[in-house]
Scaffold this motif. Structure first.
Motif, mmCIF file in Angstrom:
data_model
loop_
_atom_site.group_PDB
_atom_site.id
_atom_site.type_symbol
_atom_site.label_atom_id
_atom_site.label_comp_id
_atom_site.label_asym_id
_atom_site.label_seq_id
_atom_site.Cartn_x
_atom_site.Cartn_y
_atom_site.Cartn_z
ATOM 1 N N ARG A 93 0.887 -1.164 0.061
ATOM 2 C CA ARG A 93 0.113 0.009 -0.078
ATOM 3 C C ARG A 93 1.033 1.269 -0.018
ATOM 4 O O ARG A 93 0.633 2.237 -0.718
ATOM 5 C CB ARG A 93 -0.903 -0.076 1.143
ATOM 6 N N GLN A 94 1.829 1.194 0.829
ATOM 7 C CA GLN A 94 2.857 2.330 0.877
ATOM 8 C C GLN A 94 3.629 2.705 -0.611
ATOM 9 O O GLN A 94 3.422 4.026 -0.965
ATOM 10 C CB GLN A 94 3.759 2.357 1.829
ATOM 11 N N LEU A 95 3.894 1.442 -0.937
ATOM 12 C CA LEU A 95 4.740 1.772 -2.371
ATOM 13 C C LEU A 95 3.621 2.038 -3.457
ATOM 14 O O LEU A 95 3.938 2.918 -4.331
ATOM 15 C CB LEU A 95 5.347 0.372 -2.745
ATOM 16 N N PHE A 96 2.520 1.357 -3.453
ATOM 17 C CA PHE A 96 1.456 1.918 -4.266
ATOM 18 C C PHE A 96 0.889 3.418 -4.323
ATOM 19 O O PHE A 96 0.954 3.966 -5.183
ATOM 20 C CB PHE A 96 0.271 0.893 -4.171
ATOM 21 N N ARG A 97 0.976 4.060 -3.222
ATOM 22 C CA ARG A 97 0.767 5.548 -3.054
ATOM 23 C C ARG A 97 1.788 5.976 -3.849
ATOM 24 O O ARG A 97 1.549 7.245 -4.312
ATOM 25 C CB ARG A 97 0.694 5.859 -1.504
ATOM 26 N N ALA A 98 3.038 5.754 -3.411
ATOM 27 C CA ALA A 98 4.164 6.637 -4.090
ATOM 28 C C ALA A 98 3.856 6.396 -5.644
ATOM 29 O O ALA A 98 4.537 7.506 -6.361
ATOM 30 C CB ALA A 98 5.508 6.334 -3.727
ATOM 31 N N LEU A 319 13.370 8.556 -2.532
ATOM 32 C CA LEU A 319 12.344 7.942 -2.268
ATOM 33 C C LEU A 319 11.554 8.557 -1.050
ATOM 34 O O LEU A 319 10.452 8.554 -0.971
ATOM 35 C CB LEU A 319 12.286 6.380 -2.151
ATOM 36 N N SER A 320 12.626 9.121 -0.142
ATOM 37 C CA SER A 320 12.014 9.807 1.134
ATOM 38 C C SER A 320 11.092 10.831 0.677
ATOM 39 O O SER A 320 10.175 11.240 1.370
ATOM 40 C CB SER A 320 13.140 9.967 1.973
ATOM 41 N N ASP A 321 11.409 11.391 -0.563
ATOM 42 C CA ASP A 321 10.704 12.900 -0.746
ATOM 43 C C ASP A 321 9.510 12.497 -1.493
ATOM 44 O O ASP A 321 8.596 13.243 -1.741
ATOM 45 C CB ASP A 321 11.507 13.599 -2.062
ATOM 46 N N LEU A 322 9.179 10.967 -1.639
ATOM 47 C CA LEU A 322 7.899 10.518 -2.218
ATOM 48 C C LEU A 322 7.221 10.056 -1.268
ATOM 49 O O LEU A 322 6.284 9.361 -1.431
ATOM 50 C CB LEU A 322 8.217 9.811 -3.620
ATOM 51 N N GLY A 323 7.586 10.156 0.023
ATOM 52 C CA GLY A 323 6.449 9.703 1.320
ATOM 53 C C GLY A 323 6.871 8.161 1.532
ATOM 54 O O GLY A 323 6.151 7.790 2.368
ATOM 55 N N LEU A 324 8.114 7.781 1.254
ATOM 56 C CA LEU A 324 8.549 6.502 1.669
ATOM 57 C C LEU A 324 9.345 6.349 2.574
ATOM 58 O O LEU A 324 10.101 5.345 2.819
ATOM 59 C CB LEU A 324 9.039 5.780 0.344
#
Length: 404
Positions: A93-98, A319-324
Protein backbone atom coordinates in the motif's frame (compact mmCIF):
# COMPACT_ATOMS: atom_id res chain seq x y z
CA UNK A 1 -5.41 22.25 -11.12
CA UNK A 2 -5.20 25.70 -12.61
CA UNK A 3 -5.41 25.63 -16.38
CA UNK A 4 -2.55 27.02 -18.40
CA UNK A 5 -3.24 30.52 -19.69
CA UNK A 6 -1.82 30.84 -23.18
CA UNK A 7 -1.04 34.24 -24.56
CA UNK A 8 -1.35 33.33 -28.21
CA UNK A 9 -0.10 36.56 -29.64
CA UNK A 10 1.31 34.94 -32.74
CA UNK A 11 -0.81 36.05 -35.68
CA UNK A 12 0.38 33.20 -37.84
CA UNK A 13 -0.70 30.62 -35.24
CA UNK A 14 -4.11 32.18 -34.88
CA UNK A 15 -4.67 32.29 -38.62
CA UNK A 16 -3.84 28.59 -38.89
CA UNK A 17 -5.94 27.61 -35.90
CA UNK A 18 -9.10 29.70 -35.72
CA UNK A 19 -11.38 26.75 -36.46
CA UNK A 20 -9.76 24.64 -33.77
CA UNK A 21 -9.85 27.52 -31.31
CA UNK A 22 -13.56 28.10 -31.94
CA UNK A 23 -14.46 24.50 -31.07
CA UNK A 24 -11.71 23.92 -28.51
CA UNK A 25 -13.17 26.36 -26.01
CA UNK A 26 -16.19 24.16 -25.46
CA UNK A 27 -14.14 20.98 -25.19
CA UNK A 28 -11.58 22.30 -22.76
CA UNK A 29 -13.78 24.36 -20.48
CA UNK A 30 -15.12 23.44 -17.08
CA UNK A 31 -14.27 20.95 -14.40
CA UNK A 32 -16.02 17.94 -15.96
CA UNK A 33 -13.38 17.60 -18.67
CA UNK A 34 -10.71 17.07 -16.01
CA UNK A 35 -12.56 14.04 -14.72
CA UNK A 36 -12.81 12.57 -18.21
CA UNK A 37 -9.21 13.08 -19.31
CA UNK A 38 -8.21 9.50 -18.47
CA UNK A 39 -11.04 7.04 -19.04
CA UNK A 40 -9.48 3.67 -19.92
CA UNK A 41 -7.24 1.37 -17.84
CA UNK A 42 -4.33 2.16 -20.19
CA UNK A 43 -4.67 5.96 -19.94
CA UNK A 44 -5.25 5.80 -16.18
CA UNK A 45 -2.10 3.72 -15.81
CA UNK A 46 -0.29 6.12 -18.14
CA UNK A 47 -1.33 9.03 -15.93
CA UNK A 48 -0.25 7.22 -12.75
CA UNK A 49 3.21 6.29 -14.06
CA UNK A 50 3.59 9.84 -15.41
CA UNK A 51 2.67 11.52 -12.12
CA UNK A 52 5.10 9.24 -10.31
CA UNK A 53 7.72 10.24 -12.89
CA UNK A 54 7.08 13.97 -12.49
CA UNK A 55 7.34 13.64 -8.69
CA UNK A 56 10.58 11.69 -9.00
CA UNK A 57 11.97 14.17 -11.52
CA UNK A 58 11.20 17.09 -9.19
CA UNK A 59 13.06 15.35 -6.38
CA UNK A 60 16.03 14.64 -8.65
CA UNK A 61 16.04 18.14 -10.13
CA UNK A 62 16.01 19.79 -6.70
CA UNK A 63 18.87 17.58 -5.54
CA UNK A 64 20.90 18.29 -8.69
CA UNK A 65 20.20 22.02 -8.94
CA UNK A 66 21.28 23.86 -12.08
CA UNK A 67 22.65 20.76 -13.81
CA UNK A 68 21.59 18.46 -16.63
CA UNK A 69 19.26 15.75 -15.30
CA UNK A 70 17.39 12.97 -17.12
CA UNK A 71 14.98 10.21 -16.21
CA UNK A 72 12.97 7.42 -17.86
CA UNK A 73 10.20 7.08 -15.28
CA UNK A 74 8.33 4.14 -16.79
CA UNK A 75 11.35 1.86 -16.34
CA UNK A 76 11.60 2.90 -12.67
CA UNK A 77 7.87 2.22 -12.22
CA UNK A 78 8.42 -1.25 -13.70
CA UNK A 79 11.25 -2.03 -11.27
CA UNK A 80 9.40 -0.82 -8.18
CA UNK A 81 6.19 -2.57 -9.22
CA UNK A 82 8.10 -5.84 -9.47
CA UNK A 83 9.44 -5.13 -5.98
CA UNK A 84 5.93 -4.45 -4.66
CA UNK A 85 5.01 -8.08 -5.39
CA UNK A 86 7.43 -9.12 -2.64
CA UNK A 87 6.07 -6.92 0.13
CA UNK A 88 3.48 -7.30 2.84
CA UNK A 89 0.04 -5.82 2.30
CA UNK A 90 0.98 -2.70 4.25
CA UNK A 91 4.31 -2.30 2.43
CA UNK A 92 2.54 -2.71 -0.90
CA UNK A 93 0.00 0.00 0.00
CA UNK A 94 2.81 2.41 0.87
CA UNK A 95 4.64 1.72 -2.37
CA UNK A 96 1.47 1.89 -4.45
CA UNK A 97 0.73 5.34 -3.05
CA UNK A 98 4.14 6.64 -4.13
CA UNK A 99 3.67 4.99 -7.54
CA UNK A 100 0.26 6.73 -7.76
CA UNK A 101 -1.51 3.38 -8.17
CA UNK A 102 -3.88 4.13 -5.29
CA UNK A 103 -5.83 6.36 -7.69
CA UNK A 104 -6.50 3.55 -10.17
CA UNK A 105 -8.81 1.13 -8.39
CA UNK A 106 -7.70 -1.42 -10.97
CA UNK A 107 -8.02 -5.07 -9.87
CA UNK A 108 -5.89 -6.05 -12.89
CA UNK A 109 -3.16 -3.52 -12.12
CA UNK A 110 -0.23 -5.78 -13.01
CA UNK A 111 -1.81 -6.87 -16.29
CA UNK A 112 -2.56 -3.25 -17.17
CA UNK A 113 1.05 -2.21 -16.52
CA UNK A 114 2.33 -5.23 -18.44
CA UNK A 115 0.21 -4.25 -21.45
CA UNK A 116 1.32 -0.62 -21.21
CA UNK A 117 5.00 -1.61 -21.10
CA UNK A 118 4.52 -3.82 -24.16
CA UNK A 119 2.76 -0.99 -25.99
CA UNK A 120 5.40 1.70 -25.37
CA UNK A 121 8.21 -0.67 -26.26
CA UNK A 122 6.97 -1.49 -29.75
CA UNK A 123 9.95 -0.97 -32.12
CA UNK A 124 8.64 2.10 -33.95
CA UNK A 125 8.43 4.21 -30.80
CA UNK A 126 12.20 4.10 -30.30
CA UNK A 127 12.16 3.10 -26.61
CA UNK A 128 13.88 0.11 -25.02
CA UNK A 129 13.85 -0.49 -21.27
CA UNK A 130 15.25 -2.83 -18.65
CA UNK A 131 14.06 -3.42 -15.08
CA UNK A 132 15.12 -6.20 -12.73
CA UNK A 133 15.54 -7.14 -9.07
CA UNK A 134 18.83 -8.53 -7.74
CA UNK A 135 19.26 -10.17 -4.34
CA UNK A 136 22.37 -10.30 -2.17
CA UNK A 137 23.95 -13.73 -1.78
CA UNK A 138 23.23 -13.66 1.96
CA UNK A 139 19.47 -13.79 1.35
CA UNK A 140 17.67 -17.10 0.97
CA UNK A 141 15.16 -16.27 -1.77
CA UNK A 142 11.62 -17.57 -1.99
CA UNK A 143 11.27 -19.16 -5.39
CA UNK A 144 7.52 -18.45 -5.50
CA UNK A 145 8.32 -14.74 -5.71
CA UNK A 146 10.82 -15.32 -8.51
CA UNK A 147 8.27 -17.29 -10.49
CA UNK A 148 5.49 -14.77 -9.90
CA UNK A 149 7.53 -11.83 -11.20
CA UNK A 150 8.78 -13.81 -14.19
CA UNK A 151 5.27 -14.94 -15.08
CA UNK A 152 3.90 -11.40 -14.88
CA UNK A 153 6.74 -9.31 -16.35
CA UNK A 154 8.86 -11.79 -18.30
CA UNK A 155 12.01 -11.20 -16.27
CA UNK A 156 13.20 -13.37 -13.40
CA UNK A 157 14.80 -11.75 -10.32
CA UNK A 158 18.40 -12.85 -9.90
CA UNK A 159 20.39 -13.97 -6.87
CA UNK A 160 23.89 -12.50 -6.90
CA UNK A 161 27.02 -14.50 -6.22
CA UNK A 162 29.06 -11.58 -4.91
CA UNK A 163 32.07 -9.69 -6.24
CA UNK A 164 33.06 -8.05 -9.52
CA UNK A 165 31.43 -10.71 -11.70
CA UNK A 166 28.03 -9.45 -10.53
CA UNK A 167 28.80 -6.08 -12.09
CA UNK A 168 29.67 -7.74 -15.39
CA UNK A 169 26.51 -9.85 -15.35
CA UNK A 170 24.22 -6.90 -14.53
CA UNK A 171 25.85 -4.63 -17.10
CA UNK A 172 25.69 -7.30 -19.79
CA UNK A 173 22.00 -7.94 -19.13
CA UNK A 174 21.11 -4.22 -19.27
CA UNK A 175 23.12 -3.81 -22.46
CA UNK A 176 21.35 -6.78 -24.05
CA UNK A 177 17.90 -5.46 -23.10
CA UNK A 178 18.63 -2.02 -24.57
CA UNK A 179 20.23 -3.19 -27.81
CA UNK A 180 23.72 -2.41 -26.58
CA UNK A 181 22.90 1.27 -26.06
CA UNK A 182 23.04 1.49 -22.25
CA UNK A 183 26.53 0.44 -21.20
CA UNK A 184 28.17 0.15 -17.75
CA UNK A 185 25.11 0.80 -15.61
CA UNK A 186 27.28 -0.18 -12.64
CA UNK A 187 30.85 1.04 -12.38
CA UNK A 188 31.66 -0.58 -9.03
CA UNK A 189 30.52 -3.70 -7.16
CA UNK A 190 27.38 -3.57 -5.07
CA UNK A 191 28.13 -3.56 -1.32
CA UNK A 192 28.41 -7.04 0.19
CA UNK A 193 25.33 -8.17 2.09
CA UNK A 194 23.47 -5.30 0.51
CA UNK A 195 20.03 -6.90 0.56
CA UNK A 196 17.73 -6.15 -2.39
CA UNK A 197 18.90 -4.08 -5.36
CA UNK A 198 16.92 -2.94 -8.36
CA UNK A 199 18.20 -1.73 -11.71
CA UNK A 200 16.27 0.21 -14.33
CA UNK A 201 17.49 1.58 -17.62
CA UNK A 202 16.17 3.00 -20.87
CA UNK A 203 17.37 4.08 -24.29
CA UNK A 204 15.37 6.36 -26.57
CA UNK A 205 15.97 7.17 -30.21
CA UNK A 206 12.71 8.20 -31.78
CA UNK A 207 12.27 9.51 -35.31
CA UNK A 208 10.45 12.67 -36.29
CA UNK A 209 7.42 12.69 -38.52
CA UNK A 210 8.92 15.69 -40.36
CA UNK A 211 12.63 15.54 -41.07
CA UNK A 212 15.19 18.28 -40.48
CA UNK A 213 16.98 19.52 -43.56
CA UNK A 214 20.02 20.91 -41.75
CA UNK A 215 21.89 18.92 -39.14
CA UNK A 216 25.12 19.62 -37.33
CA UNK A 217 25.20 23.39 -37.88
CA UNK A 218 27.21 24.83 -34.99
CA UNK A 219 25.31 27.51 -33.09
CA UNK A 220 25.69 29.38 -29.81
CA UNK A 221 23.82 27.99 -26.81
CA UNK A 222 23.42 30.53 -24.00
CA UNK A 223 24.49 29.31 -20.56
CA UNK A 224 23.18 30.82 -17.34
CA UNK A 225 25.96 32.98 -15.93
CA UNK A 226 28.55 31.70 -18.38
CA UNK A 227 30.06 32.08 -21.81
CA UNK A 228 27.92 30.69 -24.67
CA UNK A 229 28.93 27.23 -25.89
CA UNK A 230 28.98 26.03 -29.49
CA UNK A 231 26.82 22.97 -30.13
CA UNK A 232 25.40 21.15 -33.18
CA UNK A 233 21.79 22.08 -33.98
CA UNK A 234 19.11 20.52 -36.16
CA UNK A 235 17.33 23.22 -38.18
CA UNK A 236 14.41 23.41 -40.57
CA UNK A 237 12.15 26.12 -41.99
CA UNK A 238 8.36 25.66 -42.27
CA UNK A 239 8.45 22.99 -39.58
CA UNK A 240 4.96 21.95 -38.33
CA UNK A 241 4.52 22.12 -34.55
CA UNK A 242 1.86 22.88 -31.99
CA UNK A 243 2.73 25.97 -30.01
CA UNK A 244 1.71 28.28 -27.18
CA UNK A 245 3.06 30.72 -24.61
CA UNK A 246 2.39 30.58 -20.87
CA UNK A 247 2.65 33.93 -19.11
CA UNK A 248 2.47 32.40 -15.62
CA UNK A 249 5.39 30.05 -16.28
CA UNK A 250 7.24 32.60 -18.46
CA UNK A 251 7.95 30.11 -21.20
CA UNK A 252 7.02 29.14 -24.73
CA UNK A 253 6.01 25.53 -25.37
CA UNK A 254 6.09 23.49 -28.55
CA UNK A 255 4.95 19.96 -29.24
CA UNK A 256 6.86 18.18 -32.00
CA UNK A 257 5.35 15.06 -33.50
CA UNK A 258 7.43 11.89 -33.66
CA UNK A 259 6.64 8.63 -35.40
CA UNK A 260 4.32 5.97 -33.97
CA UNK A 261 2.22 8.36 -31.90
CA UNK A 262 5.04 9.75 -29.77
CA UNK A 263 5.76 13.45 -29.30
CA UNK A 264 8.30 15.74 -27.69
CA UNK A 265 7.24 18.74 -25.61
CA UNK A 266 9.87 21.47 -25.28
CA UNK A 267 9.51 24.13 -22.56
CA UNK A 268 11.72 27.13 -23.34
CA UNK A 269 11.96 29.82 -20.62
CA UNK A 270 11.73 33.41 -21.80
CA UNK A 271 15.05 34.22 -20.11
CA UNK A 272 18.39 32.44 -19.93
CA UNK A 273 18.04 30.65 -16.61
CA UNK A 274 18.90 27.27 -15.14
CA UNK A 275 16.32 27.76 -12.36
CA UNK A 276 13.25 25.99 -13.70
CA UNK A 277 11.64 25.20 -10.35
CA UNK A 278 8.34 26.91 -11.16
CA UNK A 279 8.07 25.05 -14.45
CA UNK A 280 9.08 21.72 -12.89
CA UNK A 281 6.49 22.15 -10.14
CA UNK A 282 3.72 22.60 -12.73
CA UNK A 283 4.22 19.24 -14.41
CA UNK A 284 1.46 16.65 -13.97
CA UNK A 285 -0.19 14.15 -16.29
CA UNK A 286 -3.28 16.37 -16.37
CA UNK A 287 -1.29 19.50 -17.19
CA UNK A 288 0.49 17.86 -20.12
CA UNK A 289 -2.74 16.31 -21.42
CA UNK A 290 -4.22 19.81 -21.22
CA UNK A 291 -1.32 21.10 -23.32
CA UNK A 292 -1.85 18.48 -26.00
CA UNK A 293 -5.42 19.77 -26.44
CA UNK A 294 -4.64 23.50 -26.08
CA UNK A 295 -1.49 24.15 -28.10
CA UNK A 296 -2.21 25.47 -31.58
CA UNK A 297 -0.74 24.44 -34.95
CA UNK A 298 1.95 26.61 -36.50
CA UNK A 299 4.81 26.43 -38.98
CA UNK A 300 8.08 27.77 -37.59
CA UNK A 301 11.77 27.98 -38.26
CA UNK A 302 12.82 25.33 -35.73
CA UNK A 303 16.33 25.09 -34.32
CA UNK A 304 16.82 22.23 -31.87
CA UNK A 305 19.99 20.86 -30.20
CA UNK A 306 21.14 17.50 -31.52
CA UNK A 307 21.05 15.52 -28.27
CA UNK A 308 23.35 12.61 -27.45
CA UNK A 309 23.39 11.88 -23.77
CA UNK A 310 23.97 9.33 -21.05
CA UNK A 311 23.06 9.85 -17.40
CA UNK A 312 23.09 7.60 -14.34
CA UNK A 313 22.28 7.88 -10.66
CA UNK A 314 21.06 5.95 -7.63
CA UNK A 315 17.47 7.05 -7.06
CA UNK A 316 17.13 5.41 -3.64
CA UNK A 317 17.77 8.60 -1.59
CA UNK A 318 14.95 10.35 -3.47
CA UNK A 319 12.25 7.92 -2.33
CA UNK A 320 11.95 9.72 1.01
CA UNK A 321 10.79 12.79 -0.90
CA UNK A 322 7.99 10.67 -2.34
CA UNK A 323 6.61 9.80 1.11
CA UNK A 324 8.47 6.51 1.53
CA UNK A 325 10.58 7.25 4.61
CA UNK A 326 8.66 4.73 6.75
CA UNK A 327 8.73 2.17 3.95
CA UNK A 328 12.49 2.52 3.57
CA UNK A 329 12.95 2.04 7.32
CA UNK A 330 10.85 -1.13 7.28
CA UNK A 331 10.35 -2.40 3.74
CA UNK A 332 8.89 -5.70 5.00
CA UNK A 333 9.76 -7.71 1.89
CA UNK A 334 8.63 -10.94 3.50
CA UNK A 335 7.60 -12.61 0.23
CA UNK A 336 11.10 -12.27 -1.24
CA UNK A 337 13.23 -13.95 1.38
CA UNK A 338 12.96 -15.92 4.59
CA UNK A 339 15.30 -13.31 6.12
CA UNK A 340 14.77 -9.62 6.74
CA UNK A 341 15.47 -7.72 3.53
CA UNK A 342 15.65 -4.03 2.69
CA UNK A 343 16.08 -2.14 -0.53
CA UNK A 344 19.74 -1.17 -0.81
CA UNK A 345 19.92 0.57 -4.19
CA UNK A 346 17.77 1.80 -7.07
CA UNK A 347 20.31 2.24 -9.84
CA UNK A 348 19.02 4.00 -12.95
CA UNK A 349 20.72 4.84 -16.23
CA UNK A 350 19.39 6.37 -19.42
CA UNK A 351 20.73 7.17 -22.87
CA UNK A 352 19.11 9.16 -25.66
CA UNK A 353 19.84 10.35 -29.19
CA UNK A 354 18.01 12.61 -31.60
CA UNK A 355 18.59 12.38 -35.33
CA UNK A 356 17.37 14.65 -38.15
CA UNK A 357 15.63 11.88 -40.12
CA UNK A 358 11.87 11.80 -40.61
CA UNK A 359 9.45 10.13 -42.98
CA UNK A 360 8.19 13.29 -44.68
CA UNK A 361 9.51 16.64 -45.86
CA UNK A 362 8.23 19.98 -44.55
CA UNK A 363 5.97 22.21 -46.60
CA UNK A 364 7.56 24.04 -49.51
CA UNK A 365 5.56 27.17 -48.70
CA UNK A 366 7.22 30.54 -48.16
CA UNK A 367 9.41 30.88 -45.09
CA UNK A 368 7.66 30.82 -41.73
CA UNK A 369 7.29 34.09 -39.86
CA UNK A 370 7.79 32.45 -36.47
CA UNK A 371 11.06 31.19 -35.07
CA UNK A 372 11.57 28.75 -32.21
CA UNK A 373 15.25 28.57 -31.33
CA UNK A 374 16.11 26.25 -28.45
CA UNK A 375 19.37 28.08 -27.78
CA UNK A 376 19.25 28.37 -23.97
CA UNK A 377 18.48 26.07 -21.00
CA UNK A 378 15.23 24.17 -21.50
CA UNK A 379 13.14 21.31 -20.23
CA UNK A 380 11.68 18.60 -22.43
CA UNK A 381 9.65 15.42 -22.18
CA UNK A 382 8.85 12.50 -24.47
CA UNK A 383 5.26 11.26 -24.25
CA UNK A 384 3.34 8.34 -25.71
CA UNK A 385 0.22 10.01 -27.06
CA UNK A 386 -2.11 7.00 -27.12
CA UNK A 387 -1.67 6.20 -23.42
CA UNK A 388 -0.37 9.56 -22.19
CA UNK A 389 2.57 7.78 -20.54
CA UNK A 390 5.72 9.80 -19.83
CA UNK A 391 8.62 7.95 -21.44
CA UNK A 392 11.53 10.34 -20.90
CA UNK A 393 12.10 13.69 -19.24
CA UNK A 394 15.14 15.93 -19.05
CA UNK A 395 16.47 19.33 -18.09
CA UNK A 396 19.27 20.63 -20.32
CA UNK A 397 21.27 23.53 -18.92
CA UNK A 398 24.48 22.95 -20.88
CA UNK A 399 24.42 20.53 -23.85
CA UNK A 400 28.22 20.79 -24.08
CA UNK A 401 28.43 18.63 -20.96
CA UNK A 402 26.32 15.82 -22.46
CA UNK A 403 28.00 12.65 -23.63
CA UNK A 404 27.00 9.13 -24.58
Amino acid sequence: MKRTTFLLVFGVILSFSQAQLDTGGEETGGEEEHVELFTTPATKMGAATSDFGYNLFRALASQEAATNVFLAPISVSAALTQLSMGGSEQAQRQLFRALRYHTLQDPQLHNTLKDLLASVRTPGKGLSTAARIYLSRRLRPKQDFFGLVEQQYGVRPKALSGGPKDVTEINNWVSQETGGKVQRLLTKPLPRNSGVNTVSAAYFKGKWVTRFGQSGAMENFQVDGGVPVRIPMMQQDNYPVKMGADSDLSCTIVQIQMQDDVSMFVFLPDEVTSNMTLLEESLTAEFVQDLSMTLLPAQVFLSLPALRLSYSTDLLPLLSDLGLSDWLADTDLDKISTQSAKLASLNHKVAMETVPEGNQYPSAASSAHLSYRVDRPFLYLIRDESSGALLFIGRVVNPKDLMI
